[in-house]
Design an enzyme around this catalytic site. Structure first.
Site, mmCIF file in Angstrom:
data_model
loop_
_atom_site.group_PDB
_atom_site.id
_atom_site.type_symbol
_atom_site.label_atom_id
_atom_site.label_comp_id
_atom_site.label_asym_id
_atom_site.label_seq_id
_atom_site.Cartn_x
_atom_site.Cartn_y
_atom_site.Cartn_z
ATOM 1 N N CYS A 1 0.841 -1.198 0.000
ATOM 2 C CA CYS A 1 0.000 0.000 0.000
ATOM 3 C C CYS A 1 0.877 1.249 0.000
ATOM 4 O O CYS A 1 2.106 1.177 0.087
ATOM 5 C CB CYS A 1 -0.926 0.004 1.219
ATOM 6 S SG CYS A 1 -0.042 0.104 2.791
ATOM 7 N N CYS B 1 3.114 1.626 3.014
ATOM 8 C CA CYS B 1 4.322 0.794 2.919
ATOM 9 C C CYS B 1 5.390 1.499 2.082
ATOM 10 O O CYS B 1 6.570 1.520 2.442
ATOM 11 C CB CYS B 1 3.991 -0.559 2.291
ATOM 12 S SG CYS B 1 2.915 -1.608 3.274
ATOM 13 N N ASP C 1 22.074 -36.665 -20.778
ATOM 14 C CA ASP C 1 22.865 -36.749 -19.556
ATOM 15 C C ASP C 1 22.211 -37.820 -18.682
ATOM 16 O O ASP C 1 21.059 -38.207 -18.908
ATOM 17 C CB ASP C 1 22.856 -35.389 -18.851
ATOM 18 C CG ASP C 1 23.488 -35.453 -17.471
ATOM 19 O OD1 ASP C 1 24.590 -36.009 -17.351
ATOM 20 O OD2 ASP C 1 22.855 -34.967 -16.518
ATOM 21 N N ASP D 1 20.773 -31.358 -17.426
ATOM 22 C CA ASP D 1 20.236 -30.531 -16.341
ATOM 23 C C ASP D 1 21.277 -29.861 -15.471
ATOM 24 O O ASP D 1 20.949 -29.010 -14.651
ATOM 25 C CB ASP D 1 19.339 -31.393 -15.433
ATOM 26 C CG ASP D 1 20.160 -32.244 -14.476
ATOM 27 O OD1 ASP D 1 21.136 -32.883 -14.934
ATOM 28 O OD2 ASP D 1 19.844 -32.250 -13.280
ATOM 29 N N ASP E 1 26.547 -29.748 -17.901
ATOM 30 C CA ASP E 1 25.906 -29.924 -19.212
ATOM 31 C C ASP E 1 25.746 -28.611 -19.965
ATOM 32 O O ASP E 1 25.370 -28.615 -21.139
ATOM 33 C CB ASP E 1 24.505 -30.542 -19.041
ATOM 34 C CG ASP E 1 24.550 -31.876 -18.324
ATOM 35 O OD1 ASP E 1 25.426 -32.684 -18.641
ATOM 36 O OD2 ASP E 1 23.701 -32.097 -17.433
#
Length: 728
Positions: free
Chosen positions: A44, A47, A447, A627, A631
């Site tokens: 808000c 804030c 892989d 992954d 790799d």
């Protein structure tokens, strides 16, 4: 030296390893003294005021602004101010904050470009609808003053809209002309300018027809194609940048027995560096003090942590898991293995960016042809009639009717439709040319760890232990974060085993966990620690008192859909290869299980990239599926690449396609969808070609006004889009 280390070691290694804590502790200012903070709890105006006021009051802060939509604070400060200083300030007023990395900021800039295109598209669409409404009155027979009024109102709406919404085309066309070349934006801009000039001329002469609606429709459809194309590229980020982000910005150097925090760039070969539990190695080096375990999975693909002791070599990017280590640097900065890997990826990415799309190839021939045809039409009609107005109208009609809207939509419309289809099957297409390259694949390289397998050990012999033994093992396993301990804990909890009541439980870095059962020593850990013989298979050993040690045996679980995917790829006639950094035994076992004839074990990151490059040099079109950090270079070097959503950030951004779920079975479907997509793209090119073969002679012959040309152009664009939707 050990005494100097002790006060800095946390009693809880897990706390030291917490990513958020590490991010705050190690945060560094951006080079230009601009710091961006994520403040997720702002919601808000109050804030915003509180956060901005608190930051502005901190010494050294020059300005602070909060963006409520992005929940982000942007701070300009003196060079000595760090993000950690500012997060503490916000925490003191009740707001959690984290520093945003360069990758996040880059992604935000990319998103801003998308929002800008969408805004220009919306403005063009809104203005086009309003001008069309005015044109209806003119088409219905409005005469004299009424017609002229509507034309001038249309001009008032169209001119600022065309200037604003068409800006991307003007900028790119001017950039091309400055470098003495042509692109598809040059005829687009010429068509827009001619349509506007002709319309203004007709309006000033009180002519019957003005073509402001044609010019706006032109801009709208072209922006639609440009935005669709942008969306296919928006999620792509540089993997080289991601790898660079893994480099630690600061390190703890030990000099004269005292610790000091310094920038990694200030380290030199021979310096002693302290790496606490949970910290990432900032340099390549050799351990000279301390015992721990290292997570090398990002660099080597090794499934399990490696025991670390004095004399062991370490590489930048590896994670220290359990105990503090003192490392003597042997390579720093650009000489580290992590930085060399980033260089490999950058080279591979730059090579792949030279890939020429079908649309680019078509544009090279299309743009000069349109200019020549329009110029000849103008010249021919002017020499035939000596009527500048007629010649301009026909030249404008030729430019509009040949304007590459359909050509511009041919690829992005299909790519968007295919991306939507694959997204519903759990795959996210990231790179604009991924589908074109995927359709050419004849070799698929996988892989092992984290790709074909889940990357987590699975207990295989729980039934070899009594309930009492399992309860002791569970109690010891719950006191450790080691992957094997977590697998034992998971199996015990699944069997409804309750942990035994042990006292004095402690984790011994690099060895295992021990405790006492009614005064009797119980240990769970390495074979040599409990007096057992080491096994070839992954194992952990349980010792209770004087009883013989018993081995827990583990296997890496297959990822869902792995068998189906490999089988379908082999049936389609594609070669399947397994390349892993894991041990020979583990790789061979998996290859035999899945029926993969060609496999390579213990491959380093540069080995993977080199083998992929060799296949490419031999004329193969390689799809790489991986992954890990090890790799990343191979993913970038491959013709096209896929990584699971669970992959490291650097691997995900190096890949062209991301698997959103844990299932590999959509991969064969992606290959067949890509072939269908290329078929649709070629069909779209044929539609655009047939349209031009029919429509262009009519325009050149003076049988199509600029308005009719705009309607025909729109019809061809809609036809191309509908053909693309057949993929869905």
């Amino acid at each position: 030296m050990t005494a100097a280390l002790r006060p800095s070691i946390s009693a809880c290694p897990a706390c030291d390893a917490a990513p958020a804590a590490a991010a705050l502790a190690e945060a560094a200012p951006l080079p230009d003294a601009r710091i961006a903070l994520s403040v997720p709890s702002v919601h808000c105006a109050a804030c915003i005021s509180t956060v901005e006021t608190a930051l502005a009051k901190h010494p050294g802060v020059k300005s602070a602004r909060v963006n409520l939509t992005l929940k982000r604070a942007s701070v300009e400060a003196d060079a000595e101010i760090t993000a950690a200083d500012l997060t503490k300030v916000l925490e003191s007023v009740g707001y959690e904050a984290h520093e945003l990395d360069a990758g996040t900021l880059s992604a935000t800039e990319n998103d801003k470009a998308g929002r800008d295109l969408l805004m220009r598209l919306a403005v063009a669409g809104f203005a086009s609808m309003n001008v069309m409404l005015l044109s209806i009155s003119v088409w219905s027979g409005a005469e004299a003053a009424t017609r002229d009024l509507f034309h001038w109102i249309s001009a008032a709406i169209a001119l600022p809209t065309i200037l604003f919404s068409g800006k991307p085309f003007y900028v790119h066309a001017w950039a091309a002309l400055k470098h003495k070349r042509l692109n598809m934006d040059v005829p687009i801009v010429l068509a827009i300018v001619l349509a506007v000039v002709t319309s203004l001329w007709e309006t000033s002469l009180s002519g019957e027809h003005a073509y402001f609606d044609a010019a706006l429709a032109l801009v709208f459809f072209l922006l639609a194609g440009r935005y669709l194309d942008h969306r296919t590229r928006a999620v792509a980020r540089s993997a080289a940048e991601e790898l660079a982000a893994l480099e630690v910005p600061r390190a703890t150097r030990i000099a004269g027995g005292a610790e000091e925090t310094v920038q990694v760039s200030a380290l030199a070969v021979g310096d002693l560096v302290l790496v606490r539990p949970g910290g990432r190695m900032p340099v390549d080096g050799e351990i000279i003090e301390g015992r721990s375990e290292l997570d090398r999975s990002l660099l080597t693909g090794e499934t399990l942590p490696v025991f670390a002791e004095p004399g062991l070599g370490v590489s930048a990017g590896e994670v220290n898991l359990t105990g503090p280590l003192v490392v003597r640097a042997t390579a720093v900065g650009e000489k580290t293995s992590l930085h060399r890997m980033a260089d490999l990826v950058a080279v591979a990415e730059s090579g792949r960016s030279n890939y020429t799309t079908l649309a680019d190839k078509a544009a090279k021939l299309y743009a000069p042809g349109v200019h020549i045809l329009s110029a000849l039409s103008f010249l021919g009609w002017y020499l035939f009639t000596f009527d500048l107005r007629t010649a301009l109208n026909i030249a404008a009609a030729v430019l509009i009717i040949t304007c590459p809207c359909a050509l511009g939509l041919a690829v992005p419309a299909v790519t968007t439709a295919a991306s939507g289809r694959l997204f519903r099957k759990g795959m996210l297409i990231k790179h604009a040319t991924a589908l074109e390259r995927l359709a050419q694949v004849d070799t698929v390289v996988f892989d092992k760890t984290g790709t074909l397998t889940a990357g987590t050990p699975e207990l295989t012999n729980a039934d070899a232990f009594s309930k009492e033994e399992m309860s002791v093992a569970l109690a010891l396993a719950m006191g450790s974060s080691h992957p094997l301990s977590q697998a034992i804990a998971k199996a015990g909890q699944a069997a409804d085993i309750r942990p035994a009541r042990l006292s004095e439980i402690e984790e011994v870095p690099g060895y295992g966990t021990q405790g006492r059962l009614d005064g009797t020593l119980a240990r769970l850990g390495r074979a040599n620690w409990v007096g057992a013989e080491a096994r070839e298979q992954t194992s952990a050993h349980l010792l209770i008192g004087d009883s013989p040690a018993k081995a827990f045996l583990f296997a890496d679980a297959l990822r869902a859909g792995a068998e189906e995917a490999v089988s379908a790829l082999k049936e389609s006639g594609r070669e399947v290869v397994l390349i892993s950094g894991d041990t020979t035994g583990a790789v061979e076992t998996l290859a035999n299980r899945l029926g993969i004839a060609r496999w390579v074990a213990e491959a380093l990151p540069e080995d993977k990239a080199r083998r992929v490059q060799v296949m490419t040099d031999n004329g193969q079109h390689v799809l790489m599926v991986g992954d890990g950090l090890n790799d990343t270079a191979a993913l970038a070097a491959a013709h096209v690449s896929i990584s699971p959503a669970s992959a490291l950030d650097a691997a995900r951004v190096a890949s062209d396609i991301v698997l959103l779920g844990g299932d590999l079975s959509p991969i064969p479907d992606a290959l067949s969808t890509s072939k269908s997509a290329i078929k649709r793209i070629r069909e779209n090119f044929r539609i655009a070609t047939v349209y031009n073969i029919v429509a262009v002679p009519l325009a050149v012959a003076g049988l199509a006004t600029p308005l009719i040309a705009a309607l025909a152009m729109s019809l061809s664009s809609i036809t191309v889009s509908l053909n693309a939707l057949r993929l869905r």
